[in-house]
Design a protein around this motif. Structure first.
Motif: not given
Length: 311
Positions: A200-205, A223-225
């Motif tokens: 909801k709060n962070v752009v994937s990647g 989808g985050c590192k």
């Protein structure tokens, strides 16, 4: 020593505020332009011409004769307070980085405490809804935190009773400077909860940097590192340079809450966090804070008393 341009920016002086928003007519014109920047649009039929009924400050559509006002369907709906009082509240809330309590609004504005509390909650709801639409990206420092004071004889830290858990996140530049923050209430620090929050709060990647708390592995499922820096608890984590900004934000937040509010009920906690977050994320241009807040207020649905008391 170099001067911090954000900290020492001019802002909006009291004299400038009075000059721009000192009368009911001035405030009306500002809201009218912000609500219909391209000219009047009838909310019922979409026609673009109207006449103004001066006695009641209503706009009547030439085509369908529907009557509306600049405050209808917005957070201002049904207010009995003058527009100047609302703009004064915007000014008081925006120009002090520690905020202002409802009881102080009551004293400064000369209105009842109940009216000041409702106004304060509505303005914070505007900030909350606006901030929910903004995402973090790039490099993001995160940490777990809690609202609620320590009690003698009770468990401290994670798992303590009567505390509200929330996540603090700071988006930074490649040079390590803070850009935006997110302060979000959570049900608890579980992997599934962090995954939902991240989506909801962070752009994937994006790259999320944490202290290695197991629940933060949930950002990977979104989808985050995930960059884990194991530093232990207490002073060691505070002194870790990778967490400088998230620790600074948490310190400033808790200082602001302690100095401004007597107590914060958990059901309203997200609004108070959103207020601090909203101000921080718009710290680069204090002079434009009031029209930007008014613009969003005109696009936030009305909040009747029953919903106002439900966080």
């Amino acid at each position: 020593m170099a001067i911090n341009k954000v900290q020492f920016q001019k802002g909006l002086s009291l004299n400038e505020f009075i000059e721009n928003y000192g009368t009911e007519e001035q405030c009306f014109k500002v809201l009218y332009k912000l609500r219909w920047p391209e000219g009047f649009i009838c909310p019922k039929c979409g026609y673009n011409k109207c006449c103004q009924l001066t006695q009641r400050s209503l706009q009547q559509c030439h085509k369908c004769h529907h009557q509306t006002s600049i405050t209808a369907g917005t957070i201002f709906e049904s207010t009995k307070l003058p527009l100047t009082t609302w703009f004064q509240a915007f000014y008081l809330i925006s120009q002090d980085k520690k905020g202002i309590s409802a009881i102080e609004l009551h004293r400064h504005l000369g209105i009842s405490y109940q009216s000041a509390w409702r106004m304060k909650q509505k303005i914070m709801q505007v900030m909350k809804e606006r901030e929910e639409a903004k995402l973090l990206s790039g490099f993001i420092e995160v940490d777990d935190a809690y609202l609620g004071g320590e009690r003698t004889g009770c468990k401290r830290g994670r798992g303590a009773d009567d505390k509200t858990p929330f996540i603090a996140a700071v988006e930074t530049t490649s040079e390590g400077q803070p850009v935006r923050i997110k302060l979000s209430i959570l049900k608890g620090f579980f992997k599934e909860e962090i995954t939902v929050w991240s989506r909801k709060n962070v752009v994937s990647g994006s790259t999320v940097i944490s202290d290695g708390l197991a629940c933060f592995n949930g950002v990977v499922d979104a989808g985050c590192k995930h960059d884990k820096i194991i530093c232990g608890g207490g002073r060691a984590s505070v002194e870790e340079p990778e967490f400088y900004w998230v620790n600074t934000i948490l310190g400033n937040l808790k200082s602001a809450l302690r100095s401004t509010y007597h107590a914060i009920r958990p059901k309203y906690a997200q609004r108070y966090l959103a207020e601090f977050q909203y101000r921080f994320n718009r710290r680069f241009n204090l002079k434009d804070f009031i029209p930007r807040l008014a613009y969003v207020a005109l696009r936030t649905p009305a909040l009747p008393g029953k919903l106002l008391r439900i966080a």
